[in-house]
Write an enzyme that holds these catalytic residues in place. Structure first.
Site, PDB file in Angstrom:
ATOM      1  CE  LYS A 113     -26.496 -21.918 -23.720  1.00 49.68           C
ATOM      2  NZ  LYS A 113     -27.202 -20.826 -24.391  1.00 49.68           N
ATOM      3  CE  LYS A 199     -25.243 -20.508 -16.493  1.00 47.73           C
ATOM      4  NZ  LYS A 199     -25.179 -19.719 -17.605  1.00 47.73           N
ATOM      5  CE  LYS A 202     -33.783 -17.370 -19.605  1.00 45.44           C
ATOM      6  NZ  LYS A 202     -33.295 -16.631 -20.758  1.00 45.44           N
TER       7      LYS A 202
HETATM    8  P1  TYM Z   1     -29.396 -15.381 -21.036  1.00 48.03           P
HETATM    9  O1  TYM Z   1     -30.730 -15.231 -21.689  1.00 48.03           O
HETATM   10  O2  TYM Z   1     -28.856 -16.746 -20.806  1.00 48.03           O
HETATM   11  O3  TYM Z   1     -29.391 -14.635 -19.645  1.00 48.03           O
HETATM   12  C1  TYM Z   1     -29.832 -13.296 -19.539  1.00 48.03           C
HETATM   13  C2  TYM Z   1     -29.025 -12.557 -18.484  1.00 48.03           C
HETATM   14  O4  TYM Z   1     -29.129 -13.220 -17.226  1.00 48.03           O
HETATM   15  C3  TYM Z   1     -27.838 -13.479 -16.706  1.00 48.03           C
HETATM   16  N1  TYM Z   1     -27.874 -14.760 -15.964  1.00 48.03           N
HETATM   17  C4  TYM Z   1     -27.489 -14.895 -14.685  1.00 48.03           C
HETATM   18  N2  TYM Z   1     -27.005 -14.017 -13.803  1.00 48.03           N
HETATM   19  C5  TYM Z   1     -26.722 -14.475 -12.559  1.00 48.03           C
HETATM   20  N3  TYM Z   1     -26.904 -15.764 -12.179  1.00 48.03           N
HETATM   21  C6  TYM Z   1     -27.392 -16.686 -13.036  1.00 48.03           C
HETATM   22  N4  TYM Z   1     -27.583 -17.949 -12.640  1.00 48.03           N
HETATM   23  C7  TYM Z   1     -27.706 -16.265 -14.363  1.00 48.03           C
HETATM   24  N5  TYM Z   1     -28.190 -16.895 -15.460  1.00 48.03           N
HETATM   25  C8  TYM Z   1     -28.297 -15.961 -16.428  1.00 48.03           C
HETATM   26  C9  TYM Z   1     -26.929 -13.558 -17.923  1.00 48.03           C
HETATM   27  O5  TYM Z   1     -25.590 -13.293 -17.587  1.00 48.03           O
HETATM   28  C10 TYM Z   1     -27.524 -12.485 -18.806  1.00 48.03           C
HETATM   29  O6  TYM Z   1     -27.041 -11.211 -18.453  1.00 48.03           O
HETATM   30  N6  TYM Z   1     -26.075 -14.329 -24.580  1.00 48.03           N
HETATM   31  C11 TYM Z   1     -27.003 -13.749 -23.658  1.00 48.03           C
HETATM   32  C12 TYM Z   1     -28.056 -12.893 -24.290  1.00 48.03           C
HETATM   33  C13 TYM Z   1     -27.549 -11.818 -25.204  1.00 48.03           C
HETATM   34  C14 TYM Z   1     -26.957 -10.611 -24.805  1.00 48.03           C
HETATM   35  C15 TYM Z   1     -26.688  -9.902 -26.021  1.00 48.03           C
HETATM   36  C16 TYM Z   1     -26.639 -10.058 -23.564  1.00 48.03           C
HETATM   37  C17 TYM Z   1     -27.603 -11.826 -26.564  1.00 48.03           C
HETATM   38  N7  TYM Z   1     -27.098 -10.665 -27.049  1.00 48.03           N
HETATM   39  C18 TYM Z   1     -26.086  -8.655 -25.992  1.00 48.03           C
HETATM   40  C19 TYM Z   1     -26.030  -8.802 -23.560  1.00 48.03           C
HETATM   41  C20 TYM Z   1     -25.761  -8.118 -24.767  1.00 48.03           C
HETATM   42  C21 TYM Z   1     -27.729 -14.863 -22.925  1.00 48.03           C
HETATM   43  O7  TYM Z   1     -27.853 -15.933 -23.390  1.00 48.03           O
HETATM   44  O8  TYM Z   1     -28.308 -14.487 -21.795  1.00 48.03           O
END
Ligand code: TYM
Length: 336
Positions: A113, A199, A202
């Site tokens: 990022k 992958k 967003k």
């Molecule tokens: P975020 O918002 O980027 O994504 C949310 C969830 O979606 C999963 N994900 C994917 N899984 C499979 N294939 C993909 N292409 C893909 N893109 C996203 C992510 O693995 C995630 O589970 N840091 C985290 C948010 C967060 C969080 C937490 C998660 C903040 N605090 C505490 C768990 C526990 C994030 O940015 O997810």
């Protein structure tokens, strides 16, 4: 025996895509009866890259509504907004002070990022995994269901908790519980529609690279029609020369609720002209009920507000208790 505790979250940056759904939310929904679940919308994480203040609140509500529309059931799960529970920011600060800088500089997602942000990388982006550790540790979570890309952040969370326990806890009375990632193999890494080696994300500037849960059927049909494929006839899994083919078959397998073997046989003679309409129909059919439920929930703001108010109260019970435990262990005086 009491149920194991789950915590997970999604950022309110844009709408949820199939990667978020298949890598995370679908798994939360399917396993929720077995666990005691906390699901937050991580709005504090959403401002680690430039954001739009005019849409942050609405985007946050939209993600909470999507959690419900995807099937999160309030009799098993608590839904809340991260910024509504101030203990998240406070614990993040305490953890910051015991986390070595070089642990954060090693994080793959930060490096990826940061490149995109150029000169404008914020301290918050570097610190993002510490806030995530606070999210998890405040709930004594046993398991954190996420996609593959978050695994390193959960390992870091464990390392931070171990450091706090070693320095400030007793062997028989640790301050923090060590969480484990819960990553289901199918759907853990959904790839982009325009490049099967990247992958689905967003932050990809091209909307054609992802299918969002709220995309209308025509948009889904268009994205699948134009998605990257190859010129080989006959579709197959696991051929490293054909990453797009593997990804699209994988999406079909999960959403059609078929086995890999079944799909391998069904599609081995197919060309793209036959497969793409089949995939379109499967994706559209799988997300139509989510879209219908979302419409219903999103039209009743009062209901959503009451869900989030109750969620905040329930989340605070756990978060404030664990924050006090950490502050006591670190030796802070009590407020009078
Ligand atoms: P975020 O918002 O980027 O994504 C949310 C969830 O979606 C999963 N994900 C994917 N899984 C499979 N294939 C993909 N292409 C893909 N893109 C996203 C992510 O693995 C995630 O589970 N840091 C985290 C948010 C967060 C969080 C937490 C998660 C903040 N605090 C505490 C768990 C526990 C994030 O940015 O997810």
């Amino acid at each position: 025996m009491s149920k194991q505790r789950i915590l997970s979250g999604v950022q309110p940056t844009g709408n949820l895509h199939l990667g978020n759904y298949l890598g995370a939310i679908r798994n939360w929904v399917e396993a929720q009866q077995q666990y005691d679940n906390y699901f937050c919308v991580v709005d504090l994480h959403a401002i680690t890259v430039p954001h739009n203040p005019a849409t942050l609140a609405a985007d946050t509500y939209a993600i909470a509504a999507l959690y419900l529309a995807c099937g999160i059931d309030l009799s098993y799960s608590t839904i809340f907004v991260q910024s509504h529970v101030s203990a998240h920011s406070e614990l993040a600060w305490l953890l910051n002070c015991i986390t070595p800088l070089n642990w954060l500089e090693r994080m793959i997602q930060f490096k990826e990022k940061a490149i995109k942000q150029g000169e404008n990388v914020s301290v918050g982006l570097l610190d993002y995994p510490v806030l995530m550790a606070a999210d998890i540790l405040l709930y004594d979570a046993d398991l954190v269901p996420v996609g593959e890309d978050q695994k390193q952040h959960i390992e870091l969370t464990r390392d931070i908790a171990i450091r706090i326990n070693d320095r400030f806890g007793r062997k028989d009375d640790p301050v923090l519980k060590l969480p484990k990632p819960l990553i289901r193999k199918e759907g853990a890494r959904v790839m982009s529609l325009t490049d099967g080696t990247k992958k689905m994300s967003k932050s990809d500037p091209s909307e054609m690279s992802r299918i969002e849960l709220l995309d209308p059927p025509e948009a889904i049909a268009k994205k699948i029609k134009r998605c990257k494929t190859d010129t080989v006839k006959g579709l197959e899994f696991d051929n490293p020369e054909r990453p797009e083919c593997h990804n699209l078959l994988n999406l079909y397998t999960i959403l059609a609720q078929k086995s890999k073997e079944e799909v391998a046989t069904e599609c081995q003679e197919m060309g793209w002209g036959q497969f793409k309409p089949l995939l379109t129909e499967t994706v559209t059919g799988a997300i139509a009920p989510i879209q219908a439920k979302y419409k219903e929930i999103a039209s009743d703001k009062g209901y959503l507000e009451s869900v989030l108010k109750e969620g905040k109260e329930k989340a605070e019970e756990s978060a404030n208790r664990i924050l006090s435990r950490v502050k006591d262990a670190l030796g802070f005086s009590h407020a009078l």
